[in-house]
Design an enzyme around this catalytic site. Structure first.
Site, mmCIF file in Angstrom:
data_model
loop_
_atom_site.group_PDB
_atom_site.id
_atom_site.type_symbol
_atom_site.label_atom_id
_atom_site.label_comp_id
_atom_site.label_asym_id
_atom_site.label_seq_id
_atom_site.Cartn_x
_atom_site.Cartn_y
_atom_site.Cartn_z
ATOM 1 N N HIS C 141 0.958 -1.150 -0.095
ATOM 2 C CA HIS C 141 0.094 -0.026 -0.296
ATOM 3 C C HIS C 141 0.981 0.861 0.028
ATOM 4 O O HIS C 141 0.299 2.327 0.645
ATOM 5 C CB HIS C 141 -0.945 0.060 1.328
ATOM 6 C CG HIS C 141 -1.681 -1.223 1.373
ATOM 7 N ND1 HIS C 141 -2.899 -1.642 0.811
ATOM 8 C CD2 HIS C 141 -1.472 -2.133 2.449
ATOM 9 C CE1 HIS C 141 -3.382 -2.581 1.148
ATOM 10 N NE2 HIS C 141 -2.426 -3.302 2.201
ATOM 11 N N SER C 262 17.832 19.692 -15.509
ATOM 12 C CA SER C 262 17.345 20.970 -15.177
ATOM 13 C C SER C 262 18.633 21.933 -15.266
ATOM 14 O O SER C 262 19.893 21.469 -14.693
ATOM 15 C CB SER C 262 16.760 21.274 -13.645
ATOM 16 O OG SER C 262 16.537 22.278 -13.486
#
Lengths: 432, 432, 432, 432
Positions: C141, C262
């Site tokens: 989960h 970047s």
């Protein structure tokens, strides 16, 4: 339909009682119009209104014998009404009743789904306003990018569900038609004014031309729309699941006091509701392809669409309805951790401001290439764990000789990123 | 994209030249707004307008090096424009250009698709009016039911493609938005007025709130709509295929003089165009599921949607455009055989009038049960090959004692079924 | 087909040159069999083998005229071979050539895909063995659960792609059939021995019974299998994307020296390859539904499958082939951070051992309820930030009175979780 | 699941009673192995076997409280068994029980589906042999092509369902695995020998490596296979629908004595069963996409697959099971009209023999061009309604001077087309 993913308000729409009730309403309204036009004896409608009724078990019993659901229904009605019932259904074909009934059911389902969206919209706006200026890192590709606010995040979903609402109303309009046009749709044995009367009474439009049945491109559009809305639910559910994962933990589904994620590990709170919603989205979407395949019926009609609709009609609307409310509950009760969001935001040592430093150096007369070099050498050190970018920049003489400490600090001010939050909120919610 | 199922008008929209041209338009408009706001030096826009350009091969070359398409594009533009180009793209993120460009392309594609639908609508109305009163048997379940006209058949498709047109306009509106909001959509480094200017100039709406990208529920709705329209094409194609099958042969795709279906069998004219359209409908529909799966991107954005859109963007629009025009051609040139339709209609010996006889007998005082028995015994004989139903009824004293020959003949009058054709035509076409 | 997501080895299989080359091979083999059976004059095969050839442009030219691809092809071949060519294709139908050719292409595509899977399997095993005992937290989960190793993680994918490989071989077998049975598949004008000869020469099975065409359930199974394999690629891509997200950063796609994520933020390395693979998986899967819709052709055949296959045939195989190699590259070059994995594992203060403490307390005579209470009160304090669970337990007299420090430390030993790694590796790789 | 499209044999597999029964079996078998290994006290298994049981309503009641189905189940079992129950489930995780149970259910479902296919295969072979030499026209593109037999038609379906059967057995094998490996699948708290024992006892394989759950590519393959089989049912249903349409009427679904298609039109027997089967095929296929989307779970597991499987697990197997039996019934009782088939075959005046005439003329020394011209001019006259081709050829001196009447008649002999029927039957059924 999976009972645990249903709400009675929606399942009721698809119950035999509701369906036969709508059938009776259609037959009665048609009789009323025929009576007004003098095509059947006066008093029939009054008799049906007075004694009209049906028995679901009896209808099942008759259908097993005659293998025709509308005949079985009419027989049961006749057993209640008496001989006036023989004037019901005159000149009509079964599809007139079945398809108009399906329209009514899909319209009611759409109305209920709108209620669910409205609940979700309310929850999203409330929480968005609450966290309008709660800073959080914006992520592209799962990688930290630039700051945003948790309110803006939620606003994007609000805008998306506003669109979902508008689409649903259009989908509702698509199926809100009534066809009472007789076999093969020629009105040979039934006056078009009867259709007009039934349509108006039920709040439906008349079907301009039917091929015995209401054309299935309408229904395809309806289910396709549900599929798009389900996908939007999946996007929101996925966001919550991401925010709740152990390493992020910026927000969590609400856990009730008694609820246990794991016997001994207190952190084991699983985002089971949003995982479940992810799966429900897949289920709702699974109605789209068969609905598209239902369009190309043969000639004036074949009945291959019918078994499909017995499945997807209830399933897609019931599961989406449930999902909208479960999703609303998740948002209403979402446990948000602004501290955690801030900690995450700062965990990169201020690297997300590198672009602003670069621009500032250029404005202070540094060449673009030099500015780039200066920023990058400090950024690399921050990334390497040598300290926050602001500290390093202050200590770098090539930078500090150009930009004062106060100016540098200003460049790290989060508010810079939030100056248009009002604009965005005005656009989305109407007011900032 | 399959070249043989494409038209240059649509493929042009998806060419690199068009795409980069739109990019340049967006960058120029954004610069114009910045210039007006005093954010970049005056003259930049004029310089870009004057010397702006790009070289597709050069862009490819640069992209192979820097692995970033927008940077490669800007570099190529700078090689044409000179140093003013350095002010382009200020504060913008790649998605601002990419997503707004995709909007422009999808809007143009929608406009072209509307043209295709309009051609089909024109063809359908022309042929519907031509065959407004051409009798043909209506079929349910592939079985002869009651008479209708070929014009009504075509009218049902006209009404369906009117809906397709309306849906397409809505789908166009869904994607007609412009986002120039910078990284993660906060407008931190770009003024919202720039977005407003670009949007207005391109005929788009502003995106109320973007998560760096234009939200993909919009695109999902767009492709879902194309899928519904494709399904309507499949319905029409299926109808033609049925009409052309050897045993029916009520209509045929046009065969050019030189075209040969088979070397020696002159009847071997295959409905290859409509079979092809059936397959194309499946192809167009295949874009729907991936478009739905594209909605749930992670956080502010991930780029998993991109490869999908490189496929379905061109493919779904190009194939649907081609399909609309191929379908239009089929209808424009459809060879209709009214004689064959009439022959088919009469082939059941008038059985399709049995319900009318029954009602007439009841009106003439026969009990419903007796009437039913009388009709059925004659109908069974007709079905058994003993002659047309009308002849048998005339010879059956139990019938002829109740209904005169003239009356019986009137009951077999086809016009009875067509008395509402004007009503239907008015509804569908506005005038009868 | 999207050129940037293709490899020449696979696109070659779908080129016109390859297709016509296979056609010529089929026609020549059929002629050879006919010659052996004395059904055509001796020397035909030799002549075709010697002078046989075709010209793609010429075929296109002829096809535009005659609108029949096989006739156009045969004409072009005849222009190369001379009059012996008139004995080619005797008693055959176009589908005999087209469908057998498609089988050959799909078989070759499958073989190439197996190569891609093998590369991926090799990469997965190599990296799995490298990290066989690299501890990492297992997550259910998205929440930390119990420890596992990175090698086991990769082993689960190895096992999954072993299954993918086995399925692909079955899918290959499904389509590896040859039909040379003439119009409507009755062998009326062609001897079954010809089919047997062509099939054997091409390494195919004979189609037991064909309806003019090779039945499309075979192809549906083939494309469905590709869809399942694509989904497995998505699972692996999703895992990498999760591991690379900023807050986790346990592994990263390789970044080349020159590559820039970047301009200034050194952490901005986006998992663009695996995001791209996620999208490609959606594209490949989109072939499944149209392939399923292709099965129900009318009667002995209709040609609606053809346009679909012109799309999905190349697209699904080319994109999956590209995806397998891109995925292989990602795994081969994956940058793994064991330190980061360990840090993550320990970030919960040892809470993942709570179950073991509980069991140990019970073994030391504490009642289950008491043991539970003891563990939970310490776990809650760890979760609240008061220190690692081990430290707290040592200091808790109710615990330390039962379990010695040495024993407690042993309970926190990671190796406990890894004692069956050899077993698992033996199961998956054959050897530990 | 739609009750009217279900059979109790299959719905039973998916009942709560069956599911909890399988859970109990798994827990008991695991306990047995632990007991054999000395890991739990002797006597536990015997106690569970003796007193083991559960109460579905009680489980529901507990689940509402604890929100965990496996805990609720174990609690109910403990209420029956007593304190020995505390040794059940030791070291296991819920998925061990849930997933292994799902395997058992899917295996049982597959076995039942095989029974359905076998019934259909038996019916197809019986009817194929019955009509082995019943002549019928073969159709391509819906247009008459060359003769075939109704037996061959059915044989193509038999071959297709033989493949369906083989695929189903492979799909069964895909899911026939057992995982008892504890949290995150490392066997940290459970011995692999326990898994081996449970697997063997249940007739399953062990899962080589699980990520807490049995990997979902297995289930995807299973449901994809059901989708392909459903498409084959659609092909057969479509064939029957075509054969029953009024203009063809070569075969019909059986109508019971009492059943009425229409009150007065004896020909109105609608192919409602096969239309229904067409729709059911769409429904079954709708499970494929969500099953594919279920594969890419996050990390070691997320639970998004669960809600999907609660839907598609029962729905796809129940509807396919029903469809196989309904389809079997249709074939077993299919009313075949050989006379009608022959009439259809002859309705083109023998045009389907034109190719044979052409070849014969060439063999009699006519040039190919002349032969073509001769055949075509007579074929055109037949097509124009001037008489059967054979009659016209006999009267054409250019033909009759080359080919005697007796020879011409032989060329129209249907048996020519059927000389390989034995070959085909041997291939399909093993014996001619």
């Amino acid at each position: 339909m999976i009972p645990r993913y249903s709400r009675p308000e929606m399942t009721d729409i698809w119950s035999p009682e509701t369906r036969f009730g709508i059938w009776l309403e259609i037959e009665t309204l048609a009789a009323e119009a025929m009576e007004n036009l003098g095509q059947i004896p006066p008093g029939v409608t009054a008799a049906v209104r007075k004694r009209g009724g049906f028995d679901v078990n009896r209808i099942d019993e008759i259908e097993r014998e005659v293998k025709h659901d509308v005949i079985a229904f009419l027989t049961s009605v006749a057993e209640h009404v008496g001989e006036e019932a023989s004037f019901l259904h005159k000149g009509m074909t079964s599809s007139d009743v079945l398809d108009t009934c399906l329209s009514v059911q899909l319209v009611r389902a759409a109305d209920l789904l709108v209620t669910g969206i409205d609940r979700l919209l309310t929850a999203l706006e409330k929480r968005a306003r609450e966290h309008k200026l709660t800073p959080t890192i914006g992520r592209s590709h799962g990688i930290h990018a630039e700051p945003t606010t948790f309110g803006i995040k939620l606003a994007t979903f609000h805008a998306e569900f506003q669109r979902a609402r508008a689409r649903l109303l259009l989908a509702r309009e698509e199926v809100a038609t009534c066809a009472i046009s007789g076999a093969v749709g020629t009105f040979a044995n039934i006056d078009p004014r009867i259709e007009a009367h039934v349509a108006k009474s039920l709040g439906l439009s008349i079907e301009p031309v039917s091929t015995q049945i209401i054309p299935r491109d309408r229904h395809a559009m309806y289910f396709a729309t549900l599929g798009v809305i389900a996908s939007s639910i999946e996007r929101l559910a996925t966001e919550v699941r991401h925010l709740q994962r152990t390493e992020v933990l910026e927000a969590e589904e609400f856990f009730s006091a008694g609820q246990k994620g794991s016997s001994a590990m207190p952190h084991k709170r699983n985002p089971v509701l949003t995982e479940n919603l992810t799966g429900l989205a897949r289920l709702v979407r699974s109605a789209v392809t068969p609905a598209l395949e239902n369009v190309a019926l043969w000639h004036e009609r074949d009945i291959s669409h019918s078994s499909v609709e017995r499945g997807i009609g209830p399933d897609a609307t019931i599961h989406l309805d449930f999902a909208l409310h479960r999703m609303s509950g998740v948002i209403e009760n979402l446990v948000v951790y602004p501290d955690s969001m801030l900690r995450t935001l700062e965990s990169m040592g201020g690297l997300h401001n590198s672009q602003r430093i670069l621009l500032s150096l250029v404005e202070h007369g540094v060449s673009r290439d030099d500015a780039y070099r200066l920023v990058q050498r400090n950024a690399m050190r921050t990334w390497g764990g040598e300290g926050p970018l602001l500290d390093l920049l202050k200590k770098d003489p090539d930078v500090s000789s150009k930009i004062s400490d106060a100016e540098l600090e200003a460049l790290f001010n989060l508010d810079y990123h939030f100056k248009q939050v009002d604009t965005i909120f005005e656009r989305v919610f109407g007011t900032a």
